[in-house]
Scaffold this motif. Structure first.
Motif, PDB file in Angstrom:
ATOM      1  N   HIS A 111       0.831  -1.212   0.000  1.00 24.74           N
ATOM      2  CA  HIS A 111       0.000   0.000   0.000  1.00 24.74           C
ATOM      3  C   HIS A 111       0.864   1.262   0.000  1.00 24.74           C
ATOM      4  O   HIS A 111       0.719   2.116   0.883  1.00 24.74           O
ATOM      5  CB  HIS A 111      -0.927   0.000   1.217  1.00 24.74           C
ATOM      6  N   PRO A 112       1.757   1.422  -0.981  1.00 22.34           N
ATOM      7  CA  PRO A 112       2.595   2.628  -1.005  1.00 22.34           C
ATOM      8  C   PRO A 112       1.747   3.874  -1.230  1.00 22.34           C
ATOM      9  O   PRO A 112       0.773   3.837  -1.984  1.00 22.34           O
ATOM     10  CB  PRO A 112       3.533   2.375  -2.194  1.00 22.34           C
ATOM     11  N   GLY A 113       2.109   4.936  -0.549  1.00 24.07           N
ATOM     12  CA  GLY A 113       1.372   6.190  -0.716  1.00 24.07           C
ATOM     13  C   GLY A 113       0.074   6.262   0.062  1.00 24.07           C
ATOM     14  O   GLY A 113      -0.633   7.269  -0.009  1.00 24.07           O
ATOM     15  N   GLU A 114      -0.265   5.203   0.807  1.00 21.13           N
ATOM     16  CA  GLU A 114      -1.495   5.195   1.596  1.00 21.13           C
ATOM     17  C   GLU A 114      -1.165   5.302   3.091  1.00 21.13           C
ATOM     18  O   GLU A 114      -0.176   4.736   3.557  1.00 21.13           O
ATOM     19  CB  GLU A 114      -2.277   3.896   1.372  1.00 21.13           C
ATOM     20  N   ILE A 115      -2.001   6.004   3.817  1.00 21.61           N
ATOM     21  CA  ILE A 115      -1.827   6.085   5.266  1.00 21.61           C
ATOM     22  C   ILE A 115      -2.450   4.840   5.902  1.00 21.61           C
ATOM     23  O   ILE A 115      -3.620   4.537   5.675  1.00 21.61           O
ATOM     24  CB  ILE A 115      -2.499   7.349   5.849  1.00 21.61           C
ATOM     25  N   LEU A 116      -1.651   4.112   6.658  1.00 20.89           N
ATOM     26  CA  LEU A 116      -2.135   2.933   7.374  1.00 20.89           C
ATOM     27  C   LEU A 116      -2.202   3.273   8.853  1.00 20.89           C
ATOM     28  O   LEU A 116      -1.190   3.642   9.460  1.00 20.89           O
ATOM     29  CB  LEU A 116      -1.198   1.739   7.145  1.00 20.89           C
ATOM     30  N   SER A 117      -3.386   3.163   9.430  1.00 22.86           N
ATOM     31  CA  SER A 117      -3.554   3.509  10.842  1.00 22.86           C
ATOM     32  C   SER A 117      -2.905   2.460  11.735  1.00 22.86           C
ATOM     33  O   SER A 117      -2.713   1.306  11.348  1.00 22.86           O
ATOM     34  CB  SER A 117      -5.040   3.621  11.188  1.00 22.86           C
ATOM     35  N   LYS A 118      -2.580   2.863  12.962  1.00 24.67           N
ATOM     36  CA  LYS A 118      -1.987   1.927  13.916  1.00 24.67           C
ATOM     37  C   LYS A 118      -2.956   0.793  14.240  1.00 24.67           C
ATOM     38  O   LYS A 118      -2.531  -0.349  14.423  1.00 24.67           O
ATOM     39  CB  LYS A 118      -1.576   2.663  15.193  1.00 24.67           C
ATOM     40  N   SER A 119      -4.238   1.105  14.314  1.00 18.65           N
ATOM     41  CA  SER A 119      -5.214   0.064  14.622  1.00 18.65           C
ATOM     42  C   SER A 119      -5.303  -0.949  13.494  1.00 18.65           C
ATOM     43  O   SER A 119      -5.375  -2.158  13.739  1.00 18.65           O
ATOM     44  CB  SER A 119      -6.597   0.682  14.898  1.00 18.65           C
ATOM     45  N   LEU A 143      -5.855  -3.109  18.719  1.00 18.36           N
ATOM     46  CA  LEU A 143      -5.004  -2.133  19.387  1.00 18.36           C
ATOM     47  C   LEU A 143      -5.622  -1.778  20.729  1.00 18.36           C
ATOM     48  O   LEU A 143      -6.819  -1.525  20.826  1.00 18.36           O
ATOM     49  CB  LEU A 143      -4.873  -0.875  18.518  1.00 18.36           C
ATOM     50  N   THR A 144      -4.806  -1.782  21.776  1.00 18.53           N
ATOM     51  CA  THR A 144      -5.285  -1.422  23.110  1.00 18.53           C
ATOM     52  C   THR A 144      -4.601  -0.146  23.574  1.00 18.53           C
ATOM     53  O   THR A 144      -3.609   0.299  22.986  1.00 18.53           O
ATOM     54  CB  THR A 144      -5.002  -2.548  24.120  1.00 18.53           C
ATOM     55  N   ALA A 145      -5.138   0.455  24.625  1.00 16.79           N
ATOM     56  CA  ALA A 145      -4.570   1.691  25.172  1.00 16.79           C
ATOM     57  C   ALA A 145      -3.118   1.460  25.598  1.00 16.79           C
ATOM     58  O   ALA A 145      -2.791   0.423  26.182  1.00 16.79           O
ATOM     59  CB  ALA A 145      -5.396   2.157  26.358  1.00 16.79           C
TER      60      ALA A 145
END
Length: 233
Positions: free
Chosen positions: A171-179, A190-192
Protein backbone atom coordinates in the motif's frame (compact mmCIF):
# COMPACT_ATOMS: atom_id res chain seq x y z
CA UNK A 1 -3.37 -25.95 15.73
CA UNK A 2 -1.53 -28.93 14.28
CA UNK A 3 0.84 -29.96 17.05
CA UNK A 4 2.97 -26.83 17.06
CA UNK A 5 5.97 -27.18 19.35
CA UNK A 6 6.74 -24.32 21.73
CA UNK A 7 9.45 -23.77 24.34
CA UNK A 8 8.23 -22.22 27.59
CA UNK A 9 11.00 -20.57 29.64
CA UNK A 10 10.19 -19.39 33.18
CA UNK A 11 11.79 -20.04 36.56
CA UNK A 12 8.34 -20.37 38.18
CA UNK A 13 7.80 -24.14 38.03
CA UNK A 14 4.19 -24.00 39.23
CA UNK A 15 3.35 -21.51 36.50
CA UNK A 16 5.05 -23.54 33.76
CA UNK A 17 3.16 -26.65 34.88
CA UNK A 18 -0.15 -24.78 34.84
CA UNK A 19 0.47 -23.25 31.41
CA UNK A 20 1.84 -26.49 29.97
CA UNK A 21 -1.19 -28.49 31.09
CA UNK A 22 -3.57 -25.97 29.55
CA UNK A 23 -1.68 -25.57 26.26
CA UNK A 24 -1.19 -29.31 25.77
CA UNK A 25 -4.91 -29.88 26.39
CA UNK A 26 -5.45 -27.45 23.49
CA UNK A 27 -3.19 -29.43 21.15
CA UNK A 28 0.10 -27.58 21.62
CA UNK A 29 3.27 -29.57 22.27
CA UNK A 30 5.17 -27.85 25.12
CA UNK A 31 8.76 -28.22 26.29
CA UNK A 32 9.86 -26.39 29.45
CA UNK A 33 13.12 -24.91 30.69
CA UNK A 34 13.24 -23.24 34.10
CA UNK A 35 16.33 -21.13 33.40
CA UNK A 36 17.40 -18.90 30.54
CA UNK A 37 20.85 -20.49 30.42
CA UNK A 38 19.37 -23.97 29.93
CA UNK A 39 17.03 -22.58 27.27
CA UNK A 40 19.96 -20.97 25.42
CA UNK A 41 21.82 -24.27 25.27
CA UNK A 42 18.70 -26.06 24.07
CA UNK A 43 17.82 -23.52 21.40
CA UNK A 44 21.36 -23.57 20.04
CA UNK A 45 21.09 -27.31 19.38
CA UNK A 46 17.36 -27.93 18.83
CA UNK A 47 15.61 -26.28 15.88
CA UNK A 48 12.33 -28.15 16.22
CA UNK A 49 10.47 -25.31 17.97
CA UNK A 50 7.85 -23.20 16.23
CA UNK A 51 7.76 -20.51 18.93
CA UNK A 52 9.22 -19.66 22.35
CA UNK A 53 7.76 -17.89 25.39
CA UNK A 54 10.30 -16.15 27.66
CA UNK A 55 9.71 -14.66 31.09
CA UNK A 56 11.69 -11.43 31.36
CA UNK A 57 12.55 -11.64 35.07
CA UNK A 58 14.71 -14.73 35.69
CA UNK A 59 17.82 -15.18 37.87
CA UNK A 60 21.34 -15.40 36.39
CA UNK A 61 20.17 -14.56 32.87
CA UNK A 62 17.03 -12.58 32.07
CA UNK A 63 14.65 -13.22 29.22
CA UNK A 64 15.94 -10.05 27.55
CA UNK A 65 19.52 -11.31 27.73
CA UNK A 66 18.40 -14.65 26.32
CA UNK A 67 16.67 -12.92 23.41
CA UNK A 68 19.74 -10.77 22.77
CA UNK A 69 21.90 -13.89 22.58
CA UNK A 70 19.59 -15.47 20.01
CA UNK A 71 18.91 -12.54 17.66
CA UNK A 72 19.49 -12.11 14.79
CA UNK A 73 20.90 -15.61 14.18
CA UNK A 74 17.69 -17.35 15.24
CA UNK A 75 14.45 -15.88 13.86
CA UNK A 76 12.21 -18.07 16.01
CA UNK A 77 9.00 -16.20 16.97
CA UNK A 78 9.17 -15.08 20.62
CA UNK A 79 6.54 -13.86 23.08
CA UNK A 80 7.79 -12.11 26.23
CA UNK A 81 6.04 -12.36 29.60
CA UNK A 82 6.39 -9.09 31.53
CA UNK A 83 5.34 -7.54 34.84
CA UNK A 84 2.22 -5.39 34.87
CA UNK A 85 4.27 -2.19 35.11
CA UNK A 86 7.08 -3.34 32.86
CA UNK A 87 6.54 -0.87 30.00
CA UNK A 88 10.28 -0.32 29.52
CA UNK A 89 10.93 -4.07 29.50
CA UNK A 90 8.18 -4.58 26.92
CA UNK A 91 9.62 -1.96 24.59
CA UNK A 92 13.15 -3.30 25.09
CA UNK A 93 11.94 -6.81 24.27
CA UNK A 94 10.28 -5.66 21.06
CA UNK A 95 13.34 -3.62 20.09
CA UNK A 96 15.49 -6.72 20.55
CA UNK A 97 13.26 -8.69 18.21
CA UNK A 98 10.42 -10.14 20.28
CA UNK A 99 7.21 -10.61 18.28
CA UNK A 100 4.75 -9.77 21.05
CA UNK A 101 4.38 -9.55 24.82
CA UNK A 102 1.87 -10.41 27.50
CA UNK A 103 1.65 -9.06 31.06
CA UNK A 104 1.84 -11.43 34.04
CA UNK A 105 -0.05 -12.89 35.72
CA UNK A 106 -1.43 -14.07 32.39
CA UNK A 107 -4.59 -15.99 31.65
CA UNK A 108 -3.69 -19.29 29.92
CA UNK A 109 -6.47 -18.70 27.39
CA UNK A 110 -5.05 -15.29 26.51
CA UNK A 111 -1.56 -16.76 26.15
CA UNK A 112 -2.95 -19.42 23.79
CA UNK A 113 -4.63 -16.70 21.72
CA UNK A 114 -1.33 -14.78 21.46
CA UNK A 115 0.57 -17.95 20.53
CA UNK A 116 -1.96 -18.72 17.78
CA UNK A 117 -1.81 -15.16 16.47
CA UNK A 118 1.99 -15.07 16.34
CA UNK A 119 2.20 -18.51 14.72
CA UNK A 120 -0.47 -17.57 12.20
CA UNK A 121 1.46 -14.55 10.99
CA UNK A 122 4.83 -16.37 11.12
CA UNK A 123 3.53 -19.24 9.01
CA UNK A 124 1.16 -17.40 6.70
CA UNK A 125 1.79 -17.65 2.98
CA UNK A 126 -0.18 -15.84 0.29
CA UNK A 127 -2.37 -17.75 -2.13
CA UNK A 128 -0.38 -18.96 -5.18
CA UNK A 129 -2.22 -16.61 -7.52
CA UNK A 130 -1.40 -13.66 -5.24
CA UNK A 131 2.36 -14.29 -5.00
CA UNK A 132 4.23 -11.38 -6.52
CA UNK A 133 7.69 -10.02 -5.83
CA UNK A 134 7.34 -6.52 -4.41
CA UNK A 135 10.08 -3.97 -5.12
CA UNK A 136 10.42 -0.38 -3.99
CA UNK A 137 13.45 1.88 -3.52
CA UNK A 138 15.71 -1.08 -4.32
CA UNK A 139 14.17 -3.23 -1.59
CA UNK A 140 12.77 -6.56 -2.81
CA UNK A 141 10.22 -8.54 -0.78
CA UNK A 142 9.25 -12.08 -1.75
CA UNK A 143 5.96 -13.13 -0.07
CA UNK A 144 6.37 -16.78 -1.05
CA UNK A 145 9.70 -17.24 0.74
CA UNK A 146 9.24 -14.39 3.26
CA UNK A 147 12.65 -13.03 2.32
CA UNK A 148 13.71 -9.39 1.99
CA UNK A 149 16.81 -8.20 0.18
CA UNK A 150 18.57 -5.16 -1.21
CA UNK A 151 20.65 -6.19 -4.21
CA UNK A 152 22.72 -9.15 -3.07
CA UNK A 153 22.27 -8.30 0.61
CA UNK A 154 19.70 -10.18 2.69
CA UNK A 155 17.78 -8.17 5.29
CA UNK A 156 16.89 -10.23 8.35
CA UNK A 157 13.42 -9.45 9.71
CA UNK A 158 11.31 -11.09 12.39
CA UNK A 159 7.88 -12.36 11.32
CA UNK A 160 6.21 -9.23 12.69
CA UNK A 161 8.71 -6.92 10.98
CA UNK A 162 8.27 -8.78 7.68
CA UNK A 163 4.50 -8.39 7.88
CA UNK A 164 4.82 -4.68 8.68
CA UNK A 165 6.99 -4.12 5.60
CA UNK A 166 4.69 -6.33 3.49
CA UNK A 167 1.70 -4.16 4.41
CA UNK A 168 3.61 -0.98 3.59
CA UNK A 169 4.89 -2.26 0.23
CA UNK A 170 1.42 -3.46 -0.72
CA UNK A 171 0.00 0.00 0.00
CA UNK A 172 2.59 2.63 -1.01
CA UNK A 173 1.37 6.19 -0.72
CA UNK A 174 -1.49 5.19 1.60
CA UNK A 175 -1.83 6.08 5.27
CA UNK A 176 -2.13 2.93 7.37
CA UNK A 177 -3.55 3.51 10.84
CA UNK A 178 -1.99 1.93 13.92
CA UNK A 179 -5.21 0.06 14.62
CA UNK A 180 -5.31 -1.38 11.10
CA UNK A 181 -1.64 -2.40 11.26
CA UNK A 182 -2.15 -4.02 14.67
CA UNK A 183 -5.06 -6.06 13.32
CA UNK A 184 -3.34 -7.16 10.10
CA UNK A 185 0.18 -7.65 11.49
CA UNK A 186 -0.39 -8.76 15.10
CA UNK A 187 -3.84 -10.30 14.56
CA UNK A 188 -5.31 -8.54 17.56
CA UNK A 189 -6.96 -5.24 18.44
CA UNK A 190 -5.00 -2.13 19.39
CA UNK A 191 -5.29 -1.42 23.11
CA UNK A 192 -4.57 1.69 25.17
CA UNK A 193 -0.83 2.38 25.66
CA UNK A 194 0.00 -0.43 23.22
CA UNK A 195 3.35 0.44 21.63
CA UNK A 196 4.01 -2.88 19.91
CA UNK A 197 3.30 -1.75 16.34
CA UNK A 198 5.31 1.48 16.85
CA UNK A 199 8.35 -0.54 17.90
CA UNK A 200 8.02 -2.96 14.99
CA UNK A 201 7.82 -0.02 12.56
CA UNK A 202 10.88 1.55 14.21
CA UNK A 203 12.79 -1.73 13.83
CA UNK A 204 11.92 -1.92 10.12
CA UNK A 205 13.20 1.64 9.67
CA UNK A 206 16.45 0.75 11.43
CA UNK A 207 17.03 -2.36 9.32
CA UNK A 208 16.36 -0.58 6.02
CA UNK A 209 18.47 2.48 6.91
CA UNK A 210 21.90 1.03 5.95
CA UNK A 211 20.62 0.38 2.42
CA UNK A 212 18.48 3.40 1.61
CA UNK A 213 20.61 6.18 3.07
CA UNK A 214 18.80 9.25 4.35
CA UNK A 215 15.53 8.62 2.50
CA UNK A 216 12.51 8.72 4.81
CA UNK A 217 10.58 5.76 3.42
CA UNK A 218 8.18 5.39 6.33
CA UNK A 219 6.64 8.67 7.44
CA UNK A 220 4.78 9.13 10.71
CA UNK A 221 1.50 10.95 10.06
CA UNK A 222 0.60 12.50 13.40
CA UNK A 223 -2.76 11.35 14.72
CA UNK A 224 -3.35 9.06 11.72
CA UNK A 225 -0.65 6.39 11.39
CA UNK A 226 2.17 5.68 8.94
CA UNK A 227 2.76 6.20 5.23
CA UNK A 228 5.20 4.28 3.01
CA UNK A 229 6.49 6.70 0.37
CA UNK A 230 6.01 5.69 -3.27
CA UNK A 231 9.12 4.97 -5.33
CA UNK A 232 9.57 8.00 -7.60
CA UNK A 233 11.48 6.10 -10.25
Amino acid sequence: MNENHILLVDDDQELTELLSDYLEAEGVKVSVENSAKAALVRLQSDESFDLAVFDIMMPEMSGLELLQQLRPRLQLPVIMLTGRGGDIDRILGLEMGADDYLAKPCNPRELLARIRAVLRRAQQRPEPDAVQLLTCWGVALDPSTREVSFGSHSIDLTSAEFNVLYQFMQHPGEILSKSKLTETVLHRSLTAYDRAIDVHVSRVRQKLAPFIGEKELIKTIRGEGYLFVRDNQ
